[in-house]
Design a protein around this motif. Structure first.
Motif, PDB file in Angstrom:
ATOM      1  N   ALA A   1       0.855  -1.183   0.000  1.00  0.00           N
ATOM      2  CA  ALA A   1       0.000   0.000   0.000  1.00  0.00           C
ATOM      3  C   ALA A   1       0.893   1.235   0.000  1.00  0.00           C
ATOM      4  O   ALA A   1       2.051   1.202   0.416  1.00  0.00           O
ATOM      5  N   GLU A   2       0.318   2.330  -0.462  1.00  0.00           N
ATOM      6  CA  GLU A   2       1.041   3.605  -0.518  1.00  0.00           C
ATOM      7  C   GLU A   2       0.529   4.535   0.570  1.00  0.00           C
ATOM      8  O   GLU A   2      -0.685   4.671   0.767  1.00  0.00           O
ATOM      9  N   LEU A   3       1.447   5.182   1.278  1.00  0.00           N
ATOM     10  CA  LEU A   3       1.097   6.190   2.267  1.00  0.00           C
ATOM     11  C   LEU A   3       1.475   7.551   1.693  1.00  0.00           C
ATOM     12  O   LEU A   3       2.633   7.793   1.343  1.00  0.00           O
ATOM     13  N   LYS A   4       0.465   8.438   1.578  1.00  0.00           N
ATOM     14  CA  LYS A   4       0.690   9.799   1.107  1.00  0.00           C
ATOM     15  C   LYS A   4       0.389  10.776   2.234  1.00  0.00           C
ATOM     16  O   LYS A   4      -0.673  10.705   2.864  1.00  0.00           O
ATOM     17  N   ILE A   5       1.310  11.661   2.512  1.00  0.00           N
ATOM     18  CA  ILE A   5       1.101  12.730   3.486  1.00  0.00           C
ATOM     19  C   ILE A   5       0.745  13.973   2.681  1.00  0.00           C
ATOM     20  O   ILE A   5       1.550  14.473   1.880  1.00  0.00           O
ATOM     21  N   LEU A   6      -0.474  14.466   2.848  1.00  0.00           N
ATOM     22  CA  LEU A   6      -0.999  15.541   2.005  1.00  0.00           C
ATOM     23  C   LEU A   6      -0.546  16.908   2.480  1.00  0.00           C
ATOM     24  O   LEU A   6      -0.358  17.142   3.677  1.00  0.00           O
ATOM     25  N   ALA A   7      -0.452  17.842   1.520  1.00  0.00           N
ATOM     26  CA  ALA A   7      -0.087  19.230   1.828  1.00  0.00           C
ATOM     27  C   ALA A   7      -0.664  20.115   0.746  1.00  0.00           C
ATOM     28  O   ALA A   7      -0.246  20.047  -0.405  1.00  0.00           O
ATOM     29  N   SER A   8      -1.660  20.982   1.123  1.00  0.00           N
ATOM     30  CA  SER A   8      -2.253  21.877   0.131  1.00  0.00           C
ATOM     31  C   SER A   8      -2.946  23.027   0.813  1.00  0.00           C
ATOM     32  O   SER A   8      -3.481  22.894   1.920  1.00  0.00           O
ATOM     33  N   ALA A   9      -2.945  24.164   0.140  1.00  0.00           N
ATOM     34  CA  ALA A   9      -3.699  25.330   0.607  1.00  0.00           C
ATOM     35  C   ALA A   9      -5.174  25.093   0.321  1.00  0.00           C
ATOM     36  O   ALA A   9      -5.537  24.287  -0.530  1.00  0.00           O
ATOM     37  N   PRO A  10      -6.094  25.775   1.042  1.00  0.00           N
ATOM     38  CA  PRO A  10      -7.520  25.589   0.819  1.00  0.00           C
ATOM     39  C   PRO A  10      -7.924  25.947  -0.604  1.00  0.00           C
ATOM     40  O   PRO A  10      -7.413  26.904  -1.192  1.00  0.00           O
ATOM     41  N   VAL A  11      -8.859  25.123  -1.148  1.00  0.00           N
ATOM     42  CA  VAL A  11      -9.413  25.367  -2.482  1.00  0.00           C
ATOM     43  C   VAL A  11     -10.902  25.049  -2.406  1.00  0.00           C
ATOM     44  O   VAL A  11     -11.303  24.039  -1.828  1.00  0.00           O
ATOM     45  N   PHE A  12     -11.727  25.947  -2.991  1.00  0.00           N
ATOM     46  CA  PHE A  12     -13.170  25.712  -3.062  1.00  0.00           C
ATOM     47  C   PHE A  12     -13.559  25.372  -4.486  1.00  0.00           C
ATOM     48  O   PHE A  12     -13.223  26.118  -5.407  1.00  0.00           O
ATOM     49  N   VAL A  13     -14.229  24.274  -4.665  1.00  0.00           N
ATOM     50  CA  VAL A  13     -14.775  23.907  -5.976  1.00  0.00           C
ATOM     51  C   VAL A  13     -16.170  23.357  -5.731  1.00  0.00           C
ATOM     52  O   VAL A  13     -16.325  22.390  -4.981  1.00  0.00           O
ATOM     53  N   PRO A  14     -17.256  23.912  -6.272  1.00  0.00           N
ATOM     54  CA  PRO A  14     -17.259  25.116  -7.123  1.00  0.00           C
ATOM     55  C   PRO A  14     -17.290  26.386  -6.281  1.00  0.00           C
ATOM     56  O   PRO A  14     -17.493  26.319  -5.078  1.00  0.00           O
ATOM     57  N   ASN A  15     -17.135  27.474  -6.932  1.00  0.00           N
ATOM     58  CA  ASN A  15     -17.132  28.768  -6.247  1.00  0.00           C
ATOM     59  C   ASN A  15     -17.472  29.854  -7.263  1.00  0.00           C
ATOM     60  O   ASN A  15     -16.774  29.956  -8.292  1.00  0.00           O
ATOM     61  N   PRO A  16     -18.522  30.657  -7.104  1.00  0.00           N
ATOM     62  CA  PRO A  16     -19.465  30.623  -5.975  1.00  0.00           C
ATOM     63  C   PRO A  16     -20.512  29.533  -6.168  1.00  0.00           C
ATOM     64  O   PRO A  16     -20.568  28.906  -7.205  1.00  0.00           O
ATOM     65  N   ILE A  17     -21.346  29.383  -5.110  1.00  0.00           N
ATOM     66  CA  ILE A  17     -22.475  28.463  -5.204  1.00  0.00           C
ATOM     67  C   ILE A  17     -23.766  29.250  -5.024  1.00  0.00           C
ATOM     68  O   ILE A  17     -23.780  30.304  -4.372  1.00  0.00           O
ATOM     69  N   ARG A  18     -24.859  28.747  -5.655  1.00  0.00           N
ATOM     70  CA  ARG A  18     -26.166  29.382  -5.526  1.00  0.00           C
ATOM     71  C   ARG A  18     -27.080  28.440  -4.758  1.00  0.00           C
ATOM     72  O   ARG A  18     -27.171  27.255  -5.097  1.00  0.00           O
ATOM     73  N   VAL A  19     -27.738  28.985  -3.736  1.00  0.00           N
ATOM     74  CA  VAL A  19     -28.638  28.196  -2.918  1.00  0.00           C
ATOM     75  C   VAL A  19     -30.011  28.847  -2.939  1.00  0.00           C
ATOM     76  O   VAL A  19     -30.131  30.057  -2.676  1.00  0.00           O
ATOM     77  N   ILE A  20     -31.044  28.084  -3.289  1.00  0.00           N
ATOM     78  CA  ILE A  20     -32.419  28.588  -3.300  1.00  0.00           C
ATOM     79  C   ILE A  20     -33.151  27.904  -2.151  1.00  0.00           C
ATOM     80  O   ILE A  20     -33.229  26.676  -2.093  1.00  0.00           O
ATOM     81  N   ALA A  21     -33.688  28.677  -1.245  1.00  0.00           N
ATOM     82  CA  ALA A  21     -34.363  28.167  -0.060  1.00  0.00           C
ATOM     83  C   ALA A  21     -35.855  28.446  -0.161  1.00  0.00           C
ATOM     84  O   ALA A  21     -36.306  29.290  -0.939  1.00  0.00           O
ATOM     85  N   THR A  22     -36.627  27.764   0.681  1.00  0.00           N
ATOM     86  CA  THR A  22     -38.081  27.950   0.742  1.00  0.00           C
ATOM     87  C   THR A  22     -38.427  28.820   1.941  1.00  0.00           C
ATOM     88  O   THR A  22     -37.894  28.621   3.048  1.00  0.00           O
ATOM     89  N   LEU A  23     -39.303  29.733   1.714  1.00  0.00           N
ATOM     90  CA  LEU A  23     -39.712  30.675   2.754  1.00  0.00           C
ATOM     91  C   LEU A  23     -40.246  29.911   3.967  1.00  0.00           C
ATOM     92  O   LEU A  23     -41.107  29.044   3.848  1.00  0.00           O
ATOM     93  N   GLY A  24     -39.654  30.245   5.149  1.00  0.00           N
ATOM     94  CA  GLY A  24     -40.083  29.623   6.388  1.00  0.00           C
ATOM     95  C   GLY A  24     -39.390  28.319   6.708  1.00  0.00           C
ATOM     96  O   GLY A  24     -39.605  27.760   7.784  1.00  0.00           O
ATOM     97  N   LYS A  25     -38.588  27.800   5.812  1.00  0.00           N
ATOM     98  CA  LYS A  25     -37.870  26.540   6.048  1.00  0.00           C
ATOM     99  C   LYS A  25     -36.423  26.820   6.448  1.00  0.00           C
ATOM    100  O   LYS A  25     -35.890  27.917   6.216  1.00  0.00           O
TER     101      LYS A  25
END
Length: 1094
Positions: A467-491
């Motif tokens: 098995a392979e062991l990988k130690i990760l290293a990365s700056a934050p990334v958002f995918v997707p960006n921006p996002i659209r959220v449609i909500a229901t009134l009162g919920k």
């Protein structure tokens, strides 16, 4: 008007593409990858991995997209799936073996002269390979015999001295190194026997002897056989002679004079199939006497300790010398010999196929004869090479986390474990802890990245899990960006913040320029999700999530819209239908017009598949916000709850309607036979489903071995109403095995039947059916033959069934009764010498069984047998018709008992015995017969007998008749004819009969027209005749001589052609004759062509 959301959707696509591009450039990488990255590293290699990958909590996180992005038309969903796919395409990873080297046995006499050790691994970047032989790295540059092709090692001109041993393949790339399992390279060969002459062996008769094979050098195993005197006369193994496949020696327990001769050992290599023969070993008998009897001595046996791999076939040998020849027996101490074991070679070999762990134990062979016995014991131990129970998997972790890997294997003996990192041994030190198959690394660091292998081994093999062991290293990334959220009134609405980052970033939320402070309505959950309770229009706007770790920071914007709640109306809410009808359910949604709505129909909470169930369900779109569900040809299974789910990117609403289906009843429950008599059965059952229509009646059905399927039976009461759960089946047949079932009916129809009851047999009763069609007659003299149709087993009513045959002569009072015990009997014969033929009898046949006597049939009159004919035919006469035929005539015997049904004529030559004669019967009561195919000029004796169905009568006195001489064999010759118009004058040379032939008494002329069936025959006593051809056409003429012996040989054919409707002039004629040399194939065509004046 167009939807105001379309421009926003276009902006979403453009923004998503931009974010996608940034995401590809900012994928999380291990520290090693960052250090090794080059300017051209943006190219990707498509290479998926087969091992499962394990993600730790601090590792790479896949975002859970909000509800809007999961809509079928969402561009963001499409972009995210493309990004994930390309990320997998370009994923870099350490080497993984696709094919590891296998053990190789290479024939030294092979024409290839090349050994190929195979090795292949996947990796990105592609791995490099190196090989080790017996722990030393192979240097292809220093030795020209070694060559690498991809991962394979090619050895040219391989030799056992330099190349025998264990081989191991190593594959490595920038992410680590892995080692393959060991592969053993062996060489197959078979040398020749020494040419040195072998000394003879001399023993006494009755003594045992061992002839040594002493095989030449070889590899691997060989098969032994022995040749007696000359090839291919092989020594046959039996209880006295045995060839050991362990030593190769030939053992003869008791030498006989027939064993004297020359013996040659033949060995065969199992890989190369090469064979070699030893020098002969002479075997002679001493002349100083015969060896006396002695007790057995076990000369060849299996080892005291036998090791065998699980699954192989084990052969245990045991053979003894002795006089008399010993008998070999086997047993397992403290157990039984496996049932799968087989004894071979007169019990000298115990063979156990597919050996398992429970076959281990101590086995004993015993050799015995009349002088005594001896035994040998040995222990069989089964081993298994290691097999994986738990393996390690690829793992990605953040630095500082704790790694725990466990590998576990089974084997016998129990395996031990060792660990490798990048091909080198790994031991417990520092933050690395190893306990058997468990590896723990506390607070993993970037230097811990690499390829790890757990090795489980015992002395019978080793297996590798990598098995392979990988130690990760990365700056934050958002995918997707921006996002659209449609909500229901009162919920409630949730805004997720799931960046890709390693290690885990710190998260903050803000709206506009102000940081969001949690309160009763706005909460920050542990997974960094921002939750807004009871959303309102005032909550609309932009929300920003900021993520930050030591490698950088990033922000994601969530745009929130709040819309009115959607309402769904499903009608009708409840509907009742009958099987076969149809119904329409309508679903209407009231929603924000700026949002698209999608509908989904379900049945009993499962989505309806309109392609699969299209025969009954149809989806109908009536308006953009209204859909119908058409249910056609409804079945009972369609009853239930139907749901309509309307969904927009903001909301999802579900409505449900009930469908009740009326139909024929379901099958009743289990049918139980409560009580059984000879003609009745009391049945009970449980009610089945009435399917919303009351059950009106029940129908009881029965099946027996004598019925054609299921039949309705009469019941008490009749009818059986729907409120009843028991009834009595009546008018059954006694002593018959029945199965019963129940069928329910209602106003809609008849339902499916219940399951059959268990089979039950009605009780016995006195028979009630008499035999039918009582008749008789025939038989031999003084016999009364009575026959009848047997009573079917269905009506025998019990065991011990038979017949009572009663008869009496007409005019007498008492009945004679005879018992016929076979139920299958159809005939009874009564013999009495005192009554004359054709005596009338009154006859009746009754039945009985163990319960008593049943009825008799109607009385019929049957006559006793006539018997065979009693008198011979009279006035028999015979006369010859031809050289091969004799006609025989006779008169029938006087009328009376024994009337003939036909006649049998026997005939034989006076030079033969009557027994060898030929017999021929008339078709009916004919009183004449023509005997054919007789020999000419021969005297025959002839008798006639009458016969009927009883037998043959006496023969008449023999009469004689002599066949005539054979007709002339010489055909009429030298045919000549004169054709004048339609008349033909024909002549030929007279035929002279030979001494052994009949005299010629005339000639027969055959005239036939081609294409016509009718023939014209002319007889004449002269060798000439005149023929008239009635019409045009082709005619064929043939001539035969006639004699008392019949017709003679046929002449050559004459072919004459005349024109249709044309008569020849009186002065037109032609003369013809058949050439002597062509008489057998003569053919002459004469065509009279009419002149123009006609």
């Amino acid at each position: 008007m167009g939807s105001p959301w379309k421009p926003l959707l276009l902006l979403s696509v453009i923004s998503g593409l931009s974010d996608f591009a940034r995401a590809v450039a900012a994928r999380p990488l291990s520290y090693a990858a960052v250090l090794r990255m080059k300017q051209d590293s943006s190219s990707s290699v498509l290479n998926s991995r087969s091992r499962p990958r394990q993600h730790h909590s601090g590792g790479l996180v896949t975002p859970d997209w909000p509800a809007f992005s999961s809509h079928p038309l969402s561009a963001l969903s499409l972009l995210s799936s493309q990004e994930d796919y390309r990320s997998e395409e370009s994923e870099e990873f350490g080497p993984v073996f696709v094919q590891e080297p296998d053990d190789v046995i290479f024939p030294l006499d092979s024409n290839e002269k090349k050994v190929v050790m195979q090795c292949e691994a996947r990796g990105n970047p592609p791995p490099a390979y190196s090989w080790y032989i017996n722990g030393t790295e192979v240097d292809a540059e220093a030795d020209y015999r070694y060559n690498f092709i991809d991962g394979n090692l090619i050895i040219t001109n391989a030799s056992e001295i330099t190349d025998y041993g264990k081989y191991q393949c190593k594959a490595d790339n920038i992410y680590g190194t892995v080692l393959s399992r060991d592969a053993l390279l062996q060489f197959a060969y078979l040398r020749a026997f020494s040419g040195k002459t072998r000394g003879g062996v001399s023993v006494r008769e009755g003594q045992g002897v061992v002839l040594m094979c002493t095989p030449p050098p070889h590899s691997p195993e060989i098969i032994y056989s022995w040749v007696f005197n000359e090839f291919p006369s092989f020594v046959a193994e039996d209880s006295r002679r045995f060839i050991s496949q362990d030593t190769g020696n030939l053992y003869i327990s008791k030498v006989q004079p027939s064993d004297v001769g020359s013996y040659i050992c033949l060995v065969k290599n199992t890989v190369t199939n090469a064979r070699v023969l030893s020098p002969p070993t002479p075997l002679t008998l001493k002349t100083d006497g015969v060896m006396g009897e002695y007790e057995p001595k076990i000369e060849v046996h299996f080892p005291t300790s036998v090791l065998a791999a699980k699954g192989v076939t084990v052969r245990l040998e045991c053979f003894a010398l002795g006089n008399p020849v010993p008998t070999i027996t086997w047993r397992k101490i403290n157990g039984n010999i496996p049932k799968k074991a087989r004894l071979r070679k007169s019990q000298a070999v115990l063979e156990i196929p597919n050996i398992q762990l429970d076959d281990s134990g101590t086995y004993e062979c015993k050799a015995e004869n009349s002088r005594g016995g001896t035994a040998f014991k040995g222990h069989l131990q089964v081993y298994t090479s290691p097999q994986w129970v738990r393996m390690i998997n690829d793992t990605q972790m953040d630095s500082g986390e704790k790694l725990q890997w466990e590998c576990k294997a089974t084997g016998r003996p129990r395996p031990t474990y060792r660990w490798l990192r990048d091909g080198s041994p790994l031991t417990s030190q520092g933050h690395v802890e190893i306990v058997n198959g468990d590896l723990t690394i506390h607070k993993v660091q970037q230097t811990d990245s690499g390829m790890y292998q757990c090795v489980a081994e015992n002395k019978y093999g080793a297996i590798y899990s990598g098995a392979e062991l990988k130690i990760l290293a990365s700056a934050p990334v958002f995918v997707p960006n921006p996002i659209r959220v449609i909500a229901t009134l009162g919920k409630d609405v949730s805004l997720e913040c799931k960046p890709r980052a390693s290690p885990k970033p710190r998260i903050t939320w803000k709206r506009g320029d102000r940081r969001i402070q949690p309160n009763k309505r706005i909460m920050l959950l542990r997974n960094n999700t921002l939750r807004i309770v009871n959303s309102s229009r005032a909550d609309e706007g932009n929300y920003v999530c900021r993520a930050e770790n030591q490698f950088g920071s990033a922000e994601m914007t969530a745009i929130l819209w709040v819309k009115e709640a959607m309402r769904v109306e499903l009608s009708p809410v409840r509907v009742e239908v009958t099987v076969g009808e149809s119904v329409v359910l309508s679903c209407k949604a009231t929603h924000d017009t700026s949002l698209d709505v999608a509908f989904q129909w379900s049945f009993n909470q499962k989505p309806i598949n309109f392609q699969q169930d299209g025969g009954h369900f149809e989806y109908i779109q009536t308006q953009s916000s209204t859909v119908d569900l058409m249910i056609r040809s409804i079945l009972l299974k369609h009853a239930g709850k139907y749901g309509c789910r309307a969904q927009t990117s903001a909301d999802s609403v579900f409505a449900e309607a009930g469908l009740l289906v009326r139909g024929p009843p379901g099958p009743p429950g289990v049918v139980i036979v409560e009580e059984i008599t000879d003609t009745t059965a009391t049945l009970s059952w449980t009610r089945g489903l009435d399917n919303h229509s009351p059950i009106s009646t029940y129908n009881l059905q029965a099946r027996s071995p004598f019925s054609l399927g299921w039949q309705t039976v009469k019941t008490d009461p009749d009818p059986v109403t729907g409120d009843m759960e028991s009834a009595i089946a009546v008018e059954l047949n006694p002593w018959v095995e029945y199965e019963f079932r129940v069928v329910a009916s209602n106003a809609i129809g008849t339902g499916d039947p219940s399951a059959p009851s268990r089979g039950v047999r009605t009780k016995e009763a006195v028979p009630s059916v008499a035999p039918a069609n009582v008749s008789g007659g025939n038989g031999r003299r003084h016999e009364l033959v009575i026959s009848w149709e047997p009573v079917s087993e269905e009506f025998q009513n019990g065991e011990g069934f038979g017949y009572i045959v009663a008869f009496r002569a007409n005019g007498t009072r008492g009945w004679k009764e005879k018992m016929v015990t076979s139920a299958d009997s159809t005939t009874y014969k009564y013999r009495d010498e005192t009554f004359p033929p054709l005596t009338p009898f009154e006859v009746k046949v009754g039945v009985y069984n163990n319960k008593g006597d049943g009825p008799f049939s109607e009385v019929v009159v049957i006559h006793s047998a006539e018997g065979e004919p009693r008198e011979a035919p009279s006035d028999v006469k015979a006369h010859s018709i031809s050289s091969s035929e004799i006609r025989v005539i006779w008169k029938p015997p006087n009328p009376g008992p024994g009337r003939p049904g036909g006649y049998e004529v026997s005939y034989w030559k006076d030079t033969e015995q009557e027994e060898s004669g030929t017999k021929q019967r008339t078709a009916k009561n004919e009183t004449s017969m023509v005997l054919t195919r007789l020999e000419g000029n021969s005297l025959y004796l002839i008798t006639v007998k009458g016969f009927n169905s009883i037998g043959l009568g006496p023969a008449s006195a023999a009469v004689t008749a002599k066949t005539r001489k054979a007709p002339p064999a010489q055909p009429p010759d030298n045919l000549m004819w004169i054709q004048e118009g339609n008349n033909v004058s024909l002549s030929w040379d007279p035929v002279k009969a030979k001494d052994n032939e009949s005299d010629v008494i005339g000639y027969m002329v055959l005239l036939k027209q081609e294409g016509r069936r009718h023939n014209q025959v002319t007889r004449t006593i002269n060798p000439s005749t005149m023929l008239s051809l009635p019409e045009g056409g082709t005619y064929i003429i043939e001539v035969r001589a006639l004699s008392e012996g019949g017709e003679g040989a046929v002449s050559s054919q004459v072919r004459v052609v005349t024109s249709s409707g044309v008569r020849a002039k009186s002065n037109q004629c032609s003369v013809h004759r058949l050439p002597q040399s062509l008489a057998w194939t003569a053919l002459l065509l004469v065509l009279l062509v009419p002149s123009a004046s006609w």
